[in-house]
Design a protein around this motif. Sequence first.
Motif, short mmCIF file in Angstrom:
data_model
loop_
_atom_site.label_atom_id
_atom_site.label_comp_id
_atom_site.label_asym_id
_atom_site.label_seq_id
_atom_site.Cartn_x
_atom_site.Cartn_y
_atom_site.Cartn_z
N HIS A 21 122.72 -5.72 33.80
CA HIS A 21 122.91 -5.27 35.17
C HIS A 21 122.58 -3.78 35.21
O HIS A 21 123.27 -2.97 34.62
N GLY A 22 121.50 -3.45 35.89
CA GLY A 22 121.04 -2.06 35.95
C GLY A 22 119.54 -2.01 36.08
O GLY A 22 118.85 -3.02 35.90
N LYS A 23 119.03 -0.85 36.37
CA LYS A 23 117.59 -0.70 36.56
C LYS A 23 116.86 -0.65 35.22
O LYS A 23 117.37 -0.10 34.24
N THR A 24 115.65 -1.20 35.23
CA THR A 24 114.79 -1.10 34.05
C THR A 24 113.37 -1.49 34.44
O THR A 24 113.16 -2.20 35.43
N SER A 25 112.42 -1.03 33.68
CA SER A 25 111.04 -1.49 33.84
C SER A 25 110.84 -2.71 32.96
O SER A 25 111.55 -2.91 31.97
N ASP A 26 109.84 -3.52 33.31
CA ASP A 26 109.55 -4.72 32.50
C ASP A 26 109.20 -4.34 31.07
O ASP A 26 109.64 -5.01 30.12
N SER A 27 108.43 -3.28 30.90
CA SER A 27 108.00 -2.89 29.56
C SER A 27 109.18 -2.46 28.70
O SER A 27 109.28 -2.82 27.52
N THR A 28 110.11 -1.70 29.30
CA THR A 28 111.30 -1.27 28.55
C THR A 28 112.18 -2.45 28.20
O THR A 28 112.66 -2.56 27.06
N PHE A 29 112.38 -3.36 29.14
CA PHE A 29 113.25 -4.51 28.88
C PHE A 29 112.63 -5.40 27.81
O PHE A 29 113.34 -5.92 26.93
N ASN A 30 111.32 -5.58 27.84
CA ASN A 30 110.66 -6.38 26.82
C ASN A 30 110.77 -5.74 25.44
O ASN A 30 111.03 -6.42 24.44
N ASP A 31 110.57 -4.44 25.38
CA ASP A 31 110.69 -3.71 24.11
C ASP A 31 112.13 -3.76 23.60
O ASP A 31 112.37 -3.94 22.40
N PHE A 32 113.08 -3.62 24.52
CA PHE A 32 114.50 -3.68 24.16
C PHE A 32 114.83 -5.06 23.58
O PHE A 32 115.51 -5.16 22.55
N GLU A 33 114.34 -6.11 24.21
CA GLU A 33 114.57 -7.47 23.70
C GLU A 33 114.02 -7.61 22.29
O GLU A 33 114.67 -8.18 21.40
N THR A 34 112.81 -7.11 22.06
CA THR A 34 112.19 -7.19 20.73
C THR A 34 113.07 -6.52 19.67
O THR A 34 113.26 -7.07 18.57
N LYS A 35 113.61 -5.37 20.01
CA LYS A 35 114.44 -4.64 19.04
C LYS A 35 115.79 -5.32 18.83
O LYS A 35 116.31 -5.35 17.70
N VAL A 36 116.38 -5.86 19.89
CA VAL A 36 117.64 -6.59 19.73
C VAL A 36 117.42 -7.81 18.83
O VAL A 36 118.27 -8.14 17.98
N LYS A 37 116.30 -8.49 19.00
CA LYS A 37 116.00 -9.63 18.13
C LYS A 37 115.97 -9.21 16.66
O LYS A 37 116.48 -9.93 15.78
N LYS A 38 115.39 -8.05 16.38
CA LYS A 38 115.34 -7.56 15.00
C LYS A 38 116.74 -7.28 14.46
O LYS A 38 117.05 -7.61 13.31
N VAL A 39 117.59 -6.67 15.28
CA VAL A 39 118.97 -6.39 14.86
C VAL A 39 119.70 -7.69 14.58
O VAL A 39 120.43 -7.81 13.57
N VAL A 40 119.55 -8.67 15.45
CA VAL A 40 120.21 -9.96 15.27
C VAL A 40 119.78 -10.59 13.94
O VAL A 40 120.61 -11.09 13.17
N LYS A 41 118.49 -10.54 13.63
CA LYS A 41 118.00 -11.14 12.39
C LYS A 41 118.49 -10.39 11.15
O LYS A 41 118.81 -11.01 10.13
N GLU A 42 118.58 -9.07 11.25
CA GLU A 42 119.07 -8.30 10.11
C GLU A 42 120.57 -8.56 9.88
O GLU A 42 121.02 -8.64 8.73
N ALA A 43 121.33 -8.70 10.94
CA ALA A 43 122.75 -9.03 10.79
C ALA A 43 122.92 -10.42 10.21
O ALA A 43 123.75 -10.66 9.32
N GLN A 44 122.13 -11.36 10.70
CA GLN A 44 122.16 -12.72 10.17
C GLN A 44 121.83 -12.74 8.68
O GLN A 44 122.44 -13.49 7.91
N ALA A 45 120.90 -11.87 8.26
CA ALA A 45 120.50 -11.84 6.86
C ALA A 45 121.62 -11.37 5.95
O ALA A 45 121.70 -11.78 4.78
N VAL A 46 122.49 -10.50 6.45
CA VAL A 46 123.61 -10.02 5.62
C VAL A 46 124.50 -11.18 5.21
O VAL A 46 124.89 -11.32 4.05
N PHE A 47 124.83 -12.04 6.18
CA PHE A 47 125.79 -13.12 5.93
C PHE A 47 125.12 -14.45 5.61
O PHE A 47 125.78 -15.41 5.22
N GLY A 48 123.80 -14.53 5.80
CA GLY A 48 123.08 -15.76 5.53
C GLY A 48 123.08 -16.73 6.68
O GLY A 48 122.41 -17.77 6.62
N GLU A 49 123.81 -16.42 7.73
CA GLU A 49 123.89 -17.31 8.89
C GLU A 49 124.57 -16.61 10.04
O GLU A 49 125.31 -15.63 9.86
N LEU A 50 124.30 -17.11 11.25
CA LEU A 50 125.08 -16.69 12.40
C LEU A 50 126.41 -17.42 12.40
O LEU A 50 126.51 -18.54 11.87
#
Length: 606
Positions: free
Chosen positions: A209-238
Amino acid sequence: MKKTLLLLFIFTAALQIKAQEAIQYTVSFENAVHHEATISMYVTQLTTEPLIVRVSRSSPGRYATHEFGKNIYDVKAYNADGKEIIIEQTEGDVYTVPQHQDKVKITYTLFGNWVDGTYTGIDSQHAHLNMPASFMWIPALQNRPITVKFVTPQNWKIATQLILKDGFYHAPNLQYFMDSPTELSNYDVKTWEVENADGLKQQINIVLHGKTSDSTFNDFETKVKKVVKEAQAVFGELPKFDNGEYRFLIDVLPTNAGDGMEHRNSTIITNKSESLDKSANRILGTVSHEFFHAWNVERIRPQSLEPFNFEKANMSESLWFAEGFTQYYGELLLARAGINSAENFAKTQGRFLNSVLNAPGANKYSPIFMSKRAVFVDAGVSIDKNNHGNIFSSYYIYGNITALALDLTLRTQFNLNLDDYMKAVWQAYGKPEKPYQLSDLQNVLASYTQSPDFAKLFFEQYIYGTEKANYKTLLAKFGYVLKLTNAGKAWIGNEFLKEDNGKIIISSAAIKGSPIYEAGLEEGDKILKFEDGEIAGLAVMPEFLKAPIGYTVKVTFERNNEIMETKLTLLSDPNLEVISFEEAGLTVTPEIETLRQNWLGSKSKN
């Protein structure tokens, strides 16, 4: 025979729970522009005993009290026939209905004008609900199921971990309901699927909820995906999320407060900014920290916080681990994901080391002591002065440098790592959701290293005790230098100074061990002279600090309209920083490069 009786008891209890009618809430927003919501609670199957209804005083993820009852008013009660009955306010956050039928409806007005992870914010744009700050509840009926109907403006959508069925949102009990923050607004969503090694597929959602450009939101999603995968890698699973989904509830508005608050299947992240475009990097740091909490504290849970008590402060001796180790991984995952550089990570660790190693509180008190202080410092309600600067060091930061010490020690002494230790804790206590005690963390370390002596010594020195690891030696093995920031330079202290009409005013509490403290100066004192020379405000400080270390000067100052004198002796500046071997002009050997890569390199296969 015992097993048969146990199964009969479980079956009977299940039938009783199933027979219990849900507590029904309705929430509407007719006066949202003035930050009000109208809430009704309908409850049935009551006995003739007086009905006790209350408002929470604390919230999951917070450890101090917050007195949510102050924002609830116009409280009324009705019997099933619609007749108004007496409801008495017996405490600030407790109400009693002395006489009633077996069905009662209670209505009230909720005011909310603070958007963060703890409180509630309501306006014409959205409703940002933290449940303990919003809903009255019945202590005697905490195991009852709960349903909520939200009556919202036409363009508002609803994002929550509560289960939608037949137009109502459901929770199995009060604990789950209170841990289910809800965003109601015309938000945007990004959604993707993540799969565990065993084939379990779950959905991750970014609710913005808030203002954003499509390019920023897409880039933000890409980076969040990377964080999620790195966290998953620590424990081996979600973790296995309750409804197969996890939500980042992100709210970015100029009127917000900045915050992040973990929950079982979601996190609230609020930021004071005009748009995601201007705050994405800061928010990613919160994303990384809060998502790691999905394992560490939400499921790897200290026994001292289970179950959460909404009526008082919740004290735990384990926040150095629950919050501090999460702080460490929040920073580490950003480096592994390539969002922050290794150099940025190292410099951040340097700031944390400086904060703790030069803190009088951390040199006197243990991480356990700091964890217990959370009931006083975690945004708790108070207006009087305190001595936190001399007795407290953040359990986030203290725990972070403890995690750093353990990680680097495991890597160099045992050829192991903190990731696999966290995974071992997850398998023993998080995945089966068995609350742990401090002794359990030590026992897992003993088993993981196959060295009970090491585990015992580590906990004695660094958890129960106040000793500090040899960070200089540890970091050097990975190609980093822990050094004095201003070696050989004089220092008056880290206290804040400000200027007023040519006078230097000490604007923060004096910190034990600093020249200001040892001179008997204190917050509010106005420095008028060094020796017998009048000063001209803060402009004199750079020249003054060129004096040799050990130089003693007469200081004339004003306190409570009285002119006084003292002696102040300059000391060597103790502030620390971490820099890379490359920056220091030192050689990075292949062995160092390997250790560094194994530590800071990506662990995600994707």
